[in-house]
Design an enzyme around this catalytic site. Sequence first.
Site, mmCIF file in Angstrom:
data_model
loop_
_atom_site.group_PDB
_atom_site.id
_atom_site.type_symbol
_atom_site.label_atom_id
_atom_site.label_comp_id
_atom_site.label_asym_id
_atom_site.label_seq_id
_atom_site.Cartn_x
_atom_site.Cartn_y
_atom_site.Cartn_z
ATOM 1 N N ARG A 113 38.039 38.333 36.296
ATOM 2 C CA ARG A 113 36.982 37.648 35.552
ATOM 3 C C ARG A 113 36.212 38.570 34.611
ATOM 4 N NH1 ARG A 113 37.499 35.414 40.567
ATOM 5 N NH2 ARG A 113 37.644 33.136 40.618
ATOM 6 N N HIS A 138 41.568 35.613 33.956
ATOM 7 C CA HIS A 138 43.005 35.885 33.811
ATOM 8 C C HIS A 138 43.537 35.691 32.396
ATOM 9 C CE1 HIS A 138 43.160 36.728 37.953
ATOM 10 N NE2 HIS A 138 43.437 35.527 38.430
ATOM 11 N N HIS A 212 50.268 38.207 40.020
ATOM 12 C CA HIS A 212 49.489 37.334 40.909
ATOM 13 C C HIS A 212 50.382 36.632 41.940
ATOM 14 C CE1 HIS A 212 46.270 34.791 42.275
ATOM 15 N NE2 HIS A 212 45.462 35.121 41.275
ATOM 16 N N ASP A 284 37.931 36.944 48.322
ATOM 17 C CA ASP A 284 38.361 36.915 46.925
ATOM 18 C C ASP A 284 37.596 38.028 46.208
ATOM 19 O OD1 ASP A 284 39.486 36.302 44.509
ATOM 20 O OD2 ASP A 284 38.452 34.398 44.226
ATOM 21 N N GLU A 352 46.452 41.898 44.413
ATOM 22 C CA GLU A 352 46.592 42.165 42.981
ATOM 23 C C GLU A 352 46.062 43.568 42.664
ATOM 24 O OE1 GLU A 352 44.811 38.623 40.873
ATOM 25 O OE2 GLU A 352 44.508 38.103 42.983
#
Length: 388
Positions: A113, A138, A212, A284, A352
């Site tokens: 982000r 992304h 991803h 996350d 990631e």
Amino acid sequence: MTKTFFVRLSTLLSMLVVVGLVAAPASHAGGKPTITKEAFGSVDGQAVERYTLTNGRLRVKILTYGGILQSVETPDRHGHVTNVTLGFKDLAGYLDSKNAPYFGALIGRYGNRIANGRFTLDGVTYQLAVNNPPNSLHGGTVGFDKRVWGATPVLGSDSVGLRLTYTSPDGEESYPGTLRTTVTYTVTRDQGIRIDYHATTDKPTILNLTNHAYWNLGGEGTGTIEDQKLQINASRYTPVDATLIPTGAIDRVAGTPMDFTRATAIGARNRDAFQQLVFGRGYDHNWVLDRRDSTFRKLEFAARATDPGSGRRISVYTTEPGLQFYAGNFLDGTLYGTSGHAYRQGDGFALETQHFPDSPNHANFPSTVLRPGQTFQSTTIYRFGVEG
């Protein structure tokens, strides 16, 4: 028939396997590396192809659409082979899913982000698409995950690879500079998927490339990953606000549910009343890897996950400073994967490798600026194995 005839015939068959005109052998253990290709539909008049790379006990399927890892087949402790990455069985699944999951895709120009879709570089402010309100995510509305990449097979004596290329024109998704990107997937004899990223630009720009893939070591579509154990080589992480943008702080994981310095079941603490888990609906977040090399040129251990049931293991090595661990919190049962099963919350996890989210807006984070004359280089390896 002469020996020369058989040698020439063998050479011809090897060439046909590479271009996809002859099927690879059904059994891959101990055989030579092979690569085949087949048609996989089209996007806006551009043909999409699927390449199948096999090497030893590992078989990987890659799409030229989004550079997507569609399938990764690897054995369990008993030798039973199954696909361990989430995805769709046909191109329509990826096209219909829009921005939601990014299953297996190459992410660019900027992975993760950027706050309010805005950054300033050399005194110029750029406004990106806000596709994850209030932020950009992304690479924007049509990022690298939705582009058709050029592809060239790379077949070695003990490895097999696919070189993907894409040129992003100046101003695409409002990013400055014409960016020429090459990503090479290599399937190695030791059950590894090596991803090498290279990029150059003709104007100053920002860049954060990653993949991803979502993993479920029990097998794609088999249900929750909460019992699978994860270790992350990181004693610090970057806490976020309610919109999942880093606050700029770099906090210690010790004494919190963010501590994966020892192998811990993914589901052991993800429902704890910890503010960061509330913001992300679970994990996350970006972990700051404990690296010895601060130049980000050397491969170092980043993470390892294991599935007690099947014995499968994935180990991650990278040159990157960060790792985004995402536990599939936003999967909601509306998507049906490769095997036809619904993907529900916690049915896959992503690891990631990356620079930190929103780095252009945090001077204390490692820089993601790429300038003319420089070459961006990054490598990540996902290596599979078994335990027990």
